[in-house]
Design a protein around this motif. Structure first.
Motif, PDB file in Angstrom:
ATOM      1  N   LEU A  32      12.409  -2.642  -1.670  1.00 16.87           N
ATOM      2  CA  LEU A  32      12.358  -3.965  -2.292  1.00 16.87           C
ATOM      3  C   LEU A  32      13.129  -4.067  -3.602  1.00 16.87           C
ATOM      4  CD1 LEU A  32       8.551  -4.750  -1.782  1.00 16.87           C
ATOM      5  CD2 LEU A  32      10.475  -5.563  -0.382  1.00 16.87           C
ATOM      6  N   VAL A  33      13.264  -2.960  -4.343  1.00 11.76           N
ATOM      7  CA  VAL A  33      13.938  -2.999  -5.635  1.00 11.76           C
ATOM      8  C   VAL A  33      15.355  -3.553  -5.471  1.00 11.76           C
ATOM      9  CG1 VAL A  33      14.936  -1.566  -7.459  1.00 11.76           C
ATOM     10  CG2 VAL A  33      12.612  -1.127  -6.679  1.00 11.76           C
ATOM     11  N   PRO A  34      15.709  -4.592  -6.226  1.00  7.86           N
ATOM     12  CA  PRO A  34      17.074  -5.131  -6.101  1.00  7.86           C
ATOM     13  C   PRO A  34      18.108  -4.176  -6.692  1.00  7.86           C
ATOM     14  CG  PRO A  34      15.882  -6.259  -7.854  1.00  7.86           C
ATOM     15  CD  PRO A  34      14.891  -5.359  -7.182  1.00  7.86           C
ATOM     16  N   PHE A  35      19.272  -4.133  -6.064  1.00  6.31           N
ATOM     17  CA  PHE A  35      20.380  -3.341  -6.606  1.00  6.31           C
ATOM     18  C   PHE A  35      21.687  -3.965  -6.164  1.00  6.31           C
ATOM     19  CE2 PHE A  35      18.679  -1.094  -2.809  1.00  6.31           C
ATOM     20  CZ  PHE A  35      19.763  -1.186  -1.943  1.00  6.31           C
ATOM     21  N   ASP A  36      22.753  -3.627  -6.865  1.00  4.40           N
ATOM     22  CA  ASP A  36      24.078  -4.154  -6.547  1.00  4.40           C
ATOM     23  C   ASP A  36      24.554  -3.627  -5.198  1.00  4.40           C
ATOM     24  OD1 ASP A  36      24.092  -5.445  -8.987  1.00  4.40           O
ATOM     25  OD2 ASP A  36      25.224  -3.851 -10.005  1.00  4.40           O
ATOM     26  N   LEU A  37      25.545  -4.301  -4.639  1.00  2.00           N
ATOM     27  CA  LEU A  37      26.135  -3.879  -3.375  1.00  2.00           C
ATOM     28  C   LEU A  37      26.454  -2.386  -3.428  1.00  2.00           C
ATOM     29  CD1 LEU A  37      26.751  -5.799  -0.985  1.00  2.00           C
ATOM     30  CD2 LEU A  37      29.160  -5.732  -1.686  1.00  2.00           C
ATOM     31  N   ALA A  38      26.093  -1.654  -2.372  1.00  7.53           N
ATOM     32  CA  ALA A  38      26.193  -0.189  -2.377  1.00  7.53           C
ATOM     33  C   ALA A  38      27.211   0.294  -1.355  1.00  7.53           C
ATOM     34  CB  ALA A  38      24.836   0.430  -2.085  1.00  7.53           C
ATOM     35  N   ASP A  39      27.988   1.291  -1.762  1.00 12.10           N
ATOM     36  CA  ASP A  39      28.901   1.958  -0.828  1.00 12.10           C
ATOM     37  C   ASP A  39      28.153   2.994   0.004  1.00 12.10           C
ATOM     38  OD1 ASP A  39      31.516   0.796  -1.789  1.00 12.10           O
ATOM     39  OD2 ASP A  39      30.769   1.672  -3.651  1.00 12.10           O
ATOM     40  N   VAL A  40      27.123   3.597  -0.587  1.00 12.44           N
ATOM     41  CA  VAL A  40      26.259   4.556   0.109  1.00 12.44           C
ATOM     42  C   VAL A  40      24.823   4.259  -0.278  1.00 12.44           C
ATOM     43  CG1 VAL A  40      25.573   6.980   0.350  1.00 12.44           C
ATOM     44  CG2 VAL A  40      28.007   6.386   0.190  1.00 12.44           C
ATOM     45  N   ILE A  41      23.938   4.198   0.733  1.00 13.23           N
ATOM     46  CA  ILE A  41      22.497   4.180   0.493  1.00 13.23           C
ATOM     47  C   ILE A  41      21.954   5.441   1.139  1.00 13.23           C
ATOM     48  CG2 ILE A  41      20.313   2.953   0.833  1.00 13.23           C
ATOM     49  CD1 ILE A  41      21.918   0.351   1.035  1.00 13.23           C
ATOM     50  N   TYR A  42      21.429   6.311   0.292  1.00 13.15           N
ATOM     51  CA  TYR A  42      21.015   7.660   0.713  1.00 13.15           C
ATOM     52  C   TYR A  42      19.495   7.720   0.625  1.00 13.15           C
ATOM     53  CZ  TYR A  42      21.295  12.827   0.834  1.00 13.15           C
ATOM     54  OH  TYR A  42      21.174  14.154   1.162  1.00 13.15           O
ATOM     55  N   VAL A  43      18.840   7.682   1.775  1.00 11.73           N
ATOM     56  CA  VAL A  43      17.379   7.590   1.828  1.00 11.73           C
ATOM     57  C   VAL A  43      16.796   8.980   2.043  1.00 11.73           C
ATOM     58  CG1 VAL A  43      15.401   6.522   2.976  1.00 11.73           C
ATOM     59  CG2 VAL A  43      17.560   5.252   2.764  1.00 11.73           C
ATOM     60  N   ASN A  44      15.850   9.362   1.190  1.00 13.58           N
ATOM     61  CA  ASN A  44      15.220  10.679   1.279  1.00 13.58           C
ATOM     62  C   ASN A  44      13.734  10.566   1.543  1.00 13.58           C
ATOM     63  OD1 ASN A  44      17.256  12.549  -1.114  1.00 13.58           O
ATOM     64  ND2 ASN A  44      17.582  12.122   1.036  1.00 13.58           N
ATOM     65  N   ALA A  45      13.381   9.800   2.564  1.00 13.68           N
ATOM     66  CA  ALA A  45      11.997   9.685   3.013  1.00 13.68           C
ATOM     67  C   ALA A  45      12.027   9.102   4.420  1.00 13.68           C
ATOM     68  CB  ALA A  45      11.177   8.802   2.072  1.00 13.68           C
ATOM     69  N   GLY A  46      10.963   9.374   5.198  1.00 11.33           N
ATOM     70  CA  GLY A  46      10.947   8.989   6.605  1.00 11.33           C
ATOM     71  C   GLY A  46      10.486   7.557   6.824  1.00 11.33           C
ATOM     72  N   CYS A  47      11.326   6.765   7.463  1.00 11.78           N
ATOM     73  CA  CYS A  47      11.033   5.366   7.766  1.00 11.78           C
ATOM     74  C   CYS A  47      10.717   5.204   9.251  1.00 11.78           C
ATOM     75  CB  CYS A  47      12.230   4.484   7.431  1.00 11.78           C
ATOM     76  SG  CYS A  47      12.875   4.731   5.770  1.00 11.78           S
ATOM     77  N   THR A  48      10.124   4.069   9.592  1.00  5.97           N
ATOM     78  CA  THR A  48       9.983   3.709  11.010  1.00  5.97           C
ATOM     79  C   THR A  48      10.900   2.551  11.368  1.00  5.97           C
ATOM     80  OG1 THR A  48       8.112   2.237  10.513  1.00  5.97           O
ATOM     81  CG2 THR A  48       7.596   4.525  11.123  1.00  5.97           C
ATOM     82  N   ARG A  49      11.608   2.032  10.386  1.00  4.30           N
ATOM     83  CA  ARG A  49      12.533   0.918  10.592  1.00  4.30           C
ATOM     84  C   ARG A  49      13.494   0.864   9.406  1.00  4.30           C
ATOM     85  NH1 ARG A  49      10.028  -2.152   6.819  1.00  4.30           N
ATOM     86  NH2 ARG A  49       7.751  -2.000   6.718  1.00  4.30           N
ATOM     87  N   PRO A  50      14.694   0.334   9.604  1.00  5.64           N
ATOM     88  CA  PRO A  50      15.590   0.134   8.462  1.00  5.64           C
ATOM     89  C   PRO A  50      15.135  -1.086   7.667  1.00  5.64           C
ATOM     90  CG  PRO A  50      16.609  -0.667  10.468  1.00  5.64           C
ATOM     91  CD  PRO A  50      15.307  -0.053  10.885  1.00  5.64           C
ATOM     92  N   ALA A  51      15.118  -0.994   6.358  1.00  7.04           N
ATOM     93  CA  ALA A  51      14.771  -2.147   5.531  1.00  7.04           C
ATOM     94  C   ALA A  51      15.905  -3.172   5.591  1.00  7.04           C
ATOM     95  CB  ALA A  51      14.536  -1.712   4.089  1.00  7.04           C
ATOM     96  N   ALA A  52      15.549  -4.422   5.809  1.00 11.47           N
ATOM     97  CA  ALA A  52      16.553  -5.490   5.838  1.00 11.47           C
ATOM     98  C   ALA A  52      17.351  -5.511   4.531  1.00 11.47           C
ATOM     99  CB  ALA A  52      15.876  -6.832   6.081  1.00 11.47           C
ATOM    100  N   HIS A  53      16.682  -5.226   3.425  1.00  6.79           N
ATOM    101  CA  HIS A  53      17.329  -5.189   2.107  1.00  6.79           C
ATOM    102  C   HIS A  53      18.465  -4.173   2.090  1.00  6.79           C
ATOM    103  CE1 HIS A  53      17.991  -4.993  -2.128  1.00  6.79           C
ATOM    104  NE2 HIS A  53      17.210  -3.954  -2.367  1.00  6.79           N
ATOM    105  N   TRP A  54      18.266  -3.020   2.727  1.00  6.28           N
ATOM    106  CA  TRP A  54      19.314  -2.011   2.755  1.00  6.28           C
ATOM    107  C   TRP A  54      20.513  -2.490   3.562  1.00  6.28           C
ATOM    108  CZ3 TRP A  54      15.490   2.439   4.358  1.00  6.28           C
ATOM    109  CH2 TRP A  54      14.616   2.692   3.287  1.00  6.28           C
ATOM    110  N   LEU A  55      20.259  -3.071   4.713  1.00  6.30           N
ATOM    111  CA  LEU A  55      21.352  -3.543   5.558  1.00  6.30           C
ATOM    112  C   LEU A  55      22.113  -4.676   4.874  1.00  6.30           C
ATOM    113  CD1 LEU A  55      19.511  -3.512   8.999  1.00  6.30           C
ATOM    114  CD2 LEU A  55      21.062  -1.770   8.101  1.00  6.30           C
ATOM    115  N   ASP A  56      21.379  -5.564   4.202  1.00  2.00           N
ATOM    116  CA  ASP A  56      22.016  -6.676   3.497  1.00  2.00           C
ATOM    117  C   ASP A  56      22.857  -6.193   2.317  1.00  2.00           C
ATOM    118  OD1 ASP A  56      20.747  -8.485   5.181  1.00  2.00           O
ATOM    119  OD2 ASP A  56      19.108  -8.886   3.778  1.00  2.00           O
TER     120      ASP A  56
END
Length: 296
Positions: free
Chosen positions: A167-191
């Motif tokens: 949920l934390v807002p951040f500027d457009l990213a060239d890489v989003i590096y996730v270090n925890a196990g999800c069950t779905r991609p966050a829409a925020h990350w894809l956007d």
């Protein structure tokens, strides 16, 4: 450890880090001089607290203490306990080497690191993007976030934010590096992924958490690399994974669907992530609310 009677301890550690970097690249089966230079440059002892440290040895399946507080013991392909009572660790270097190589952060890019921990791998990402790039580290746990903020203070191209990484807002990213196990991609990350940007996405079911603390790692999981190309997203399986769960990145319905997808196999054939498109059932490996991981 003494390499020479008259050698400066920091000079010794630089030699040890250089050897460690080569060993980690070999264990990850990666040829990447820039990444090797990052592993050789960043002192792991700056991020794991005072020694002696507890190391997670896989053959023992438990922590074993280092003999003393000599930093040389940190330069192995082992996890180092950060909060052993919660099984929270500084992760396995070879896994991160493999995933960072797949993410391929380059000079000048913006990397968002979800699950910074105490900051070691965030600092490596900062080294990879260099002084013209920047890293936004996001950590949910307040104690870890405070430690990371202090540890990363000398790294002027890194900003640390405490909060829910989905949920934390951040500027457009060239890489989003996730270090925890999800069950779905966050829409925020894809956007928030730039065109050409890469999302490193670990996905784990709840199987490994049953009967244990929620911080325990999943016994089975998969990491996908998602690459944005305009309105489209390429997807590929890149690694198995065992990792702690992602706060905010899990829910009951998507976990059930993910567990069924794992049981059905075929994850290594995934090639696309679709959003808000009607993809035939036979092409979907995993379907969620408004998205699916699918085959061509």
């Amino acid at each position: 450890m003494t390499l020479g009677a008259d050698m400066d301890p920091q000079a010794e550690l630089r030699i040890i880090r250089a050897a460690y970097a080569k060993q980690i690249m070999a264990a990850a089966n990666v040829v990447d001089p820039r990444l090797a230079a990052a592993f050789a440059a960043i002192p792991r002892e700056d991020f794991v607290g005072p020694g002696p440290w507890l190391m997670l040895r896989w053959f023992q399946r438990d922590y074993m203490p280092a003999p003393d507080a000599d930093p040389v013991y940190l330069y192995t392909n082992d996890l180092v306990a950060l909060m052993p009572e919660r099984r929270l660790n500084n992760g396995q270097p070879s896994l991160h080497a493999h995933l960072m190589h797949q993410a391929s952060p380059t000079a000048g890019e913006h990397v968002v690191h979800i699950g910074t921990g105490t900051g070691y791998y965030t600092a490596l990402l900062g080294h990879l993007v260099g002084p013209t790039g920047r890293v936004t580290g996001i950590e949910y746990d307040p104690e870890l976030a405070a430690r990371a903020r202090a540890n990363l203070a000398p790294h002027t191209n890194v900003e640390l934010v405490e909060g829910d990484g989905t949920l934390v807002p951040f500027d457009l990213a060239d890489v989003i590096y996730v270090n925890a196990g999800c069950t779905r991609p966050a829409a925020h990350w894809l956007d928030s992924l730039a065109d050409g940007g890469r999302l490193i996405l670990p996905m784990t079911s709840d199987e490994g958490f049953k009967g244990g603390a929620p911080e325990q790692v999943a016994r089975a999981g998969a990491v996908f690399r998602i690459r944005r190309e305009g309105a489209h997203y390429q997807a590929a399986w890149i690694s198995p994974v065992a990792i702690i769960p992602c706060y905010g990145g899990r829910d009951t319905a998507s976990e059930k669907a993910l567990a069924e997808a794992f049981a059905g196999g075929g994850l290594q054939k995934v090639t696309r992530l679709y959003r808000d498109q009607e993809i035939p059932h036979e092409r979907c490996w995993l379907r969620g609310d408004g998205w699916c991981l699918a085959y061509d």
